[in-house]
Design an enzyme around this catalytic site. Structure first.
Site, mmCIF file in Angstrom:
data_model
loop_
_atom_site.group_PDB
_atom_site.id
_atom_site.type_symbol
_atom_site.label_atom_id
_atom_site.label_comp_id
_atom_site.label_asym_id
_atom_site.label_seq_id
_atom_site.Cartn_x
_atom_site.Cartn_y
_atom_site.Cartn_z
ATOM 1 N N ARG A 102 37.991 36.507 28.474
ATOM 2 C CA ARG A 102 37.306 36.927 29.714
ATOM 3 C C ARG A 102 35.819 36.957 29.393
ATOM 4 O O ARG A 102 35.386 37.669 28.478
ATOM 5 C CB ARG A 102 37.801 38.288 30.183
ATOM 6 C CG ARG A 102 36.909 38.885 31.247
ATOM 7 C CD ARG A 102 37.512 40.061 31.949
ATOM 8 N NE ARG A 102 38.539 39.627 32.879
ATOM 9 C CZ ARG A 102 39.006 40.365 33.900
ATOM 10 N NH1 ARG A 102 38.524 41.575 34.098
ATOM 11 N NH2 ARG A 102 39.934 39.909 34.702
ATOM 12 N N HIS A 129 38.926 32.414 38.284
ATOM 13 C CA HIS A 129 39.915 33.390 37.822
ATOM 14 C C HIS A 129 41.317 32.785 38.067
ATOM 15 O O HIS A 129 42.079 33.255 38.918
ATOM 16 C CB HIS A 129 39.738 34.711 38.577
ATOM 17 C CG HIS A 129 40.402 35.888 37.934
ATOM 18 N ND1 HIS A 129 41.087 35.813 36.726
ATOM 19 C CD2 HIS A 129 40.513 37.193 38.335
ATOM 20 C CE1 HIS A 129 41.561 37.009 36.423
ATOM 21 N NE2 HIS A 129 41.239 37.856 37.377
ATOM 22 N N GLN A 132 44.746 34.737 38.037
ATOM 23 C CA GLN A 132 44.932 35.620 39.191
ATOM 24 C C GLN A 132 45.579 34.861 40.354
ATOM 25 O O GLN A 132 46.522 35.340 40.971
ATOM 26 C CB GLN A 132 43.579 36.206 39.620
ATOM 27 C CG GLN A 132 43.654 37.055 40.866
ATOM 28 C CD GLN A 132 44.404 38.369 40.661
ATOM 29 O OE1 GLN A 132 44.082 39.115 39.762
ATOM 30 N NE2 GLN A 132 45.404 38.638 41.499
ATOM 31 N N ASP A 234 37.834 40.129 48.193
ATOM 32 C CA ASP A 234 37.521 40.550 46.822
ATOM 33 C C ASP A 234 36.259 41.405 46.907
ATOM 34 O O ASP A 234 35.585 41.439 47.947
ATOM 35 C CB ASP A 234 37.311 39.303 45.935
ATOM 36 C CG ASP A 234 37.049 39.656 44.475
ATOM 37 O OD1 ASP A 234 37.405 40.780 44.052
ATOM 38 O OD2 ASP A 234 36.473 38.808 43.750
ATOM 39 N N CYS A 274 42.696 40.852 44.624
ATOM 40 C CA CYS A 274 42.995 40.781 43.186
ATOM 41 C C CYS A 274 42.881 42.146 42.498
ATOM 42 O O CYS A 274 43.449 42.344 41.431
ATOM 43 C CB CYS A 274 42.094 39.753 42.513
ATOM 44 S SG CYS A 274 40.341 40.171 42.592
ATOM 45 N N ARG A 302 50.890 39.562 38.049
ATOM 46 C CA ARG A 302 50.048 39.067 36.958
ATOM 47 C C ARG A 302 50.880 38.940 35.689
ATOM 48 O O ARG A 302 50.770 37.966 34.941
ATOM 49 C CB ARG A 302 48.873 40.035 36.718
ATOM 50 C CG ARG A 302 47.845 40.103 37.835
ATOM 51 C CD ARG A 302 47.043 38.824 37.911
ATOM 52 N NE ARG A 302 46.374 38.534 36.665
ATOM 53 C CZ ARG A 302 45.212 39.058 36.263
ATOM 54 N NH1 ARG A 302 44.558 39.875 37.063
ATOM 55 N NH2 ARG A 302 44.672 38.723 35.099
#
Ligand code: CP
Ligand code: NVA
Length: 319
Positions: A102, A129, A132, A234, A274, A302
């Site tokens: 990340r 991402h 996700q 988001d 997310c 996830r």
């Protein structure tokens, strides 16, 4: 060597293989059946940004597959003291079976992958991402947004529409790639100046020609959400943008997903985010905690989606 940095690098069939694995592994997990598809394999996890879901789901996931995860915080490893990405990648990939990172600039992941002898997974960068949206797609399948058989037979009779409301960020880019690859339509509503990256948009539109997905950009969230089957948002302030917080809260004020906006979506629409969510900003509490919300199923997925990705990468990098 196959790396999972963006969905752009995979065929639709490969993405479906990962999802089929995820569905099978999830079923076995819920039936308390052991799954040792990555027996004694090790996953290194480098975090240069904060995380709750990504860390826990990868670490629990690799353990539940029979392996183990090693958490490598940016604060503790030599990378943050100036050791090069190249040296770090060479060294740790000689000791591990897979690496998740990340980070900030997407190019850091690409550089790392170039020098890694094992698969590298993007656990979020400033641009994408992808792990996700794999969980998001799994959640859409489970909620009957698609007819499951149609997906795996590649006969797409339904063209569900997704509305993405808010900032044109790493999540938006990953949704654009997902739409283009899998062949569903997406409407994106952002304020002027906060549209998705023009290059990624162009790439997604080119890929969408093969699958028939329609990608539309709007400024008005009311227009974008009309009759959509999935509503996504988001945070307005992604990691690394903290200094712009006040300004962004003003600019995005009309982009809150609240009940009034939701009433313009399809009556059976589901709501996805997310997480982490900021209630009262990008989403009203009544929506995220409401009947149409699937955010906790999405977060749980996830774990399962990433097991599918890890097993697929492991199996396909041995070939
Ligand atoms: N959605 C997500 O990636 O959450 P974390 O930042 O908590 O990992
Ligand atoms: N866009 C957000 C996603 C967090 C999971 C960020 O990058 O901070």
């Amino acid at each position: 060597m196959k790396h999972f940095l963006t969905l752009k690098d995979f065929k639709k069939e490969e993405i479906l293989e990962m999802l089929a694995l995820a569905i099978q592994i999830k079923r076995d997990f819920l039936d308390s059946k052991e799954c040792n598809l990555m027996h004694k394999k090790t996953l290194g996890m480098i975090f240069e940004k904060n995380s709750t879901r990504t860390r826990v789901s990868f670490e629990a996931g690799i353990y539940q597959l029979g392996g183990m995860g090693i958490f490598l915080s940016n604060k503790e490893i030599q990378l943050s003291r100036g050791e090069s990405i190249e040296d770090t990648a060479r060294v740790i990939s000689s000791m591990l079976d897979m690496i998740m990172i990340r980070t900030f600039e997407h190019s850091r992941l690409e550089d790392f992958a170039r020098y890694s002898s094992v698969p590298v997974i993007n656990g979020l960068s400033d641009l994408y991402h992808p792990v996700q949206v794999m969980a998001d797609y799994l959640t859409m399948i489970e909620n009957g947004i698609f007819v499951k058989e149609d997906i795996f037979d590649s006969k797409h009779h339904m063209t569900p529409k997704v509305a993405y409301i808010g900032d044109g960020n790493n999540m938006t880019h990953s949704w654009l790639m997902l739409s283009a690859k899998m062949g569903f339509d997406i409407n994106v509503a952002t304020p002027k100046g906060y549209e998705p990256n023009a290059h990624i948009l162009q790439e997604a539109r080119e890929m969408a020609r093969d699958t028939g997905a329609k990608i539309n950009l709007y400024e008005d969230p009311l227009v974008a959400i009309k009759n959509c089957n999935v509503v996504v948002t988001d945070t307005w302030v992604s990691m690394g943008q903290e200094e712009e917080k006040m300004q962004r809260q003003k600019i995005f004020a009309d982009y809150k997903v609240d009940e009034v906006l939701m009433q313009n979506a399809h009556p059976d629409a589901i709501f996805l985010h997310c997480l982490p969510a900021y209630r009262g900003q990008e989403v009203a509490s009544s929506v995220i905690d409401g009947k149409q919300s699937r955010v906790f199923q999405e977060a749980e997925n996830r774990l399962h989606a990433q097991k599918g990705i890890m097993v697929w990468l492991y199996q396909n990098s041995k070939k």
